[in-house]
Scaffold this motif. Structure first.
Motif, PDB file in Angstrom:
ATOM      1  N   CYS A  96     -43.017  72.866   9.692  1.00  0.00           N
ATOM      2  CA  CYS A  96     -42.251  73.570  11.034  1.00  0.00           C
ATOM      3  C   CYS A  96     -41.091  74.384  10.288  1.00  0.00           C
ATOM      4  O   CYS A  96     -39.661  73.431   9.731  1.00  0.00           O
ATOM      5  N   THR A  97     -40.763  75.736  10.212  1.00  0.00           N
ATOM      6  CA  THR A  97     -39.574  75.870   9.782  1.00  0.00           C
ATOM      7  C   THR A  97     -38.414  76.789  11.707  1.00  0.00           C
ATOM      8  O   THR A  97     -39.752  77.610  11.947  1.00  0.00           O
ATOM      9  N   LEU A  98     -37.640  76.350  12.187  1.00  0.00           N
ATOM     10  CA  LEU A  98     -36.685  77.808  13.450  1.00  0.00           C
ATOM     11  C   LEU A  98     -36.845  79.351  13.139  1.00  0.00           C
ATOM     12  O   LEU A  98     -37.037  79.574  13.405  1.00  0.00           O
ATOM     13  N   ALA A  99     -36.308  78.812  11.459  1.00  0.00           N
ATOM     14  CA  ALA A  99     -36.575  80.119  10.835  1.00  0.00           C
ATOM     15  C   ALA A  99     -37.171  80.108   9.499  1.00  0.00           C
ATOM     16  O   ALA A  99     -36.460  79.348   8.371  1.00  0.00           O
ATOM     17  N   MET A 100     -36.686  81.355   8.515  1.00  0.00           N
ATOM     18  CA  MET A 100     -37.732  81.495   7.565  1.00  0.00           C
ATOM     19  C   MET A 100     -38.458  81.112   7.319  1.00  0.00           C
ATOM     20  O   MET A 100     -38.076  79.887   6.132  1.00  0.00           O
ATOM     21  N   LEU A 208     -36.019  90.843   3.527  1.00  0.00           N
ATOM     22  CA  LEU A 208     -36.418  91.588   4.855  1.00  0.00           C
ATOM     23  C   LEU A 208     -37.446  90.961   5.849  1.00  0.00           C
ATOM     24  O   LEU A 208     -37.690  91.383   6.947  1.00  0.00           O
ATOM     25  N   THR A 209     -39.208  90.501   5.556  1.00  0.00           N
ATOM     26  CA  THR A 209     -39.208  89.920   6.899  1.00  0.00           C
ATOM     27  C   THR A 209     -39.645  88.734   7.543  1.00  0.00           C
ATOM     28  O   THR A 209     -39.793  88.125   8.188  1.00  0.00           O
ATOM     29  N   GLY A 210     -39.269  87.589   6.415  1.00  0.00           N
ATOM     30  CA  GLY A 210     -38.868  86.349   6.887  1.00  0.00           C
ATOM     31  C   GLY A 210     -40.109  85.490   7.170  1.00  0.00           C
ATOM     32  O   GLY A 210     -39.793  84.401   7.449  1.00  0.00           O
ATOM     33  N   LYS A 211     -40.909  86.360   5.731  1.00  0.00           N
ATOM     34  CA  LYS A 211     -42.419  84.953   5.966  1.00  0.00           C
ATOM     35  C   LYS A 211     -41.978  85.299   4.719  1.00  0.00           C
ATOM     36  O   LYS A 211     -41.821  85.452   3.840  1.00  0.00           O
ATOM     37  N   GLY A 212     -43.597  83.841   4.594  1.00  0.00           N
ATOM     38  CA  GLY A 212     -43.730  83.463   2.638  1.00  0.00           C
ATOM     39  C   GLY A 212     -44.648  84.572   2.405  1.00  0.00           C
ATOM     40  O   GLY A 212     -45.759  85.767   2.760  1.00  0.00           O
ATOM     41  N   MET A 213     -44.516  84.242   0.887  1.00  0.00           N
ATOM     42  CA  MET A 213     -45.911  84.522   0.128  1.00  0.00           C
ATOM     43  C   MET A 213     -46.812  84.433  -0.095  1.00  0.00           C
ATOM     44  O   MET A 213     -47.427  84.776  -0.790  1.00  0.00           O
TER      45      MET A 213
END
Ligand SMILES: Nc1nc2c(ncn2[C@@H]2O[C@H](COP(=O)(O)OP(=O)(O)OP(=O)(O)O)[C@@H](O)[C@H]2O)c(=O)[nH]1
Ligand SMILES: [Mg+2]
Ligand SMILES: [Zn+2]
Length: 310
Positions: A96-100, A208-213
């Motif tokens: 888990c990650t709180l951010a990014m 930009l989105t804080g989401k993974g690729m």
């Protein structure tokens, strides 16, 4: 010959056999025709028998041994169909990650109840602690305390910290562990740190989105040189659940399971029923409001997917 499926692309299956070598196999047609709710008849972790097929001129999977356990999620493509993520595992490690990216409690709880339902012990590992400021660390500690209070094992780590990797090794040693979580939380990065030489592909999370690729595209099992195996998996956006009956869900929330024998009605669903021990526990703060909100959200999901099945 006997072996273990370490990777499945849907058309080819990599099978690790006794001497450690890996053989690419196809699946005997018969398995594909079998009626199944699962989108994949063979999953990573499956113990199989393989044979060199004269007619096809290739190695084929002849037989799949009964699974000790397995974990599934709703197929993102076909709602209602199950996708077996992996089988014959000792534990799941939810990264888990709180951010990014941000991992929500709703996501964590959906994973945890599926793991409870399939009897897979789960540890929560909060990664990327190096990215968190003071305020965020306090927030993370709150979430960690909540899950610790329920009885889950919880770690906070950074993939860049040698000490943290060492404590993760102790958790994983001599077990077969599934690494799960959103895209970008660092599953492959951690696998690389745990087992030098793996060189799995990783990519930066979008600023930009804080989401993974969605860098990892197939689940794959790797041997650990200190003993055990890890299964790196593609990141999932949501952990869809299906096939559960509404009255089952309470049992998979550890702290709800504990108090629900005290509800007035034995078939209480802890929603609006009178004298509900679960609702009392929420009011008194013995069960967290966030977990109860997750429970209600999952109940709504389960009801709607149940209707689709009828
Ligand atoms: N700062 C920091 N960055 C990290 C840490 N762990 C991983 N990362 C970075 O996070 C990004 C995503 O890592 P990946 O290992 O590709 O993530 P993944 O979970 O395998 O993602 P998918 O394969 O898409 O599911 C990479 O740029 C890593 O370098 C960490 O502890 N701290
Ligand atoms: Mg990956
Ligand atoms: Zn109740």
């Amino acid at each position: 010959m006997n072996g273990v499926v370490i990777k499945s692309t849907g058309s080819w299956y990599d099978v690790r056999v006794g001497d450690g070598s890996v053989i690419a196999c196809r699946l005997k047609g018969i398995f594909r025709l079998e009626e199944s709710k699962d989108t994949n008849p063979v999953a990573v972790g499956d113990r199989v028998q393989i044979e060199n097929d004269d007619i096809e001129g290739a190695w084929v999977i002849e037989k799949i041994e009964d699974r000790q356990n397995y974990i599934v999620r709703t197929s993102p493509k076909h709602k209602g169909a199950r996708q077996v993520i992996a089988s014959n595992i000792d534990q799941a490690v939810l990264i888990c990650t709180l951010a990014m990216p941000r991992t929500s409690m709703g996501f964590i709880d959906r994973f945890l109840i599926t793991a409870e339902a399939y009897h897979i012990p789960t540890t929560l590992v909060f990664n990327k602690k190096d990215l968190l400021g003071g305020k965020e660390l306090v927030k993370q500690q709150g979430v960690m305390d909540l899950y610790k209070g329920i009885g889950y094992d919880v770690y906070t780590i950074s993939a860049q910290e040698a000490d943290d990797i060492a404590s993760l090794k102790a958790l994983l040693q001599n077990k077969t562990s599934l690494l799960a979580g959103h895209s970008g939380v660092g599953k492959s990065t951690l696998a690389n740190a745990l087992q030098p030489g793996l060189q799995l592909r990783t990519s930066e999370v979008s600023r930009l989105t804080g989401k993974g690729m969605h860098t990892t595209t197939f689940a794959e099992m790797y041997q650990l040189n200190f003993g055990g195996n890890i299964i790196d998996t593609p990141g999932v956006r949501e952990f869809g659940i299906s096939g559960f009956a509404p009255e089952e869900i309470g049992q998979y929330f550890v702290e709800i399971r504990e108090v629900m024998p005290q509800c007035r009605f034995t078939n209480c669903l802890h929603e609006n029923e009178p004298d509900c021990a679960v609702q009392h526990a929420v009011v008194e703060g013995r069960i967290s409001e966030q977990r109860f909100t997750s429970y209600l959200g999952i109940m709504a999901d389960v009801r709607s997917s149940f209707k689709r099945w009828e």
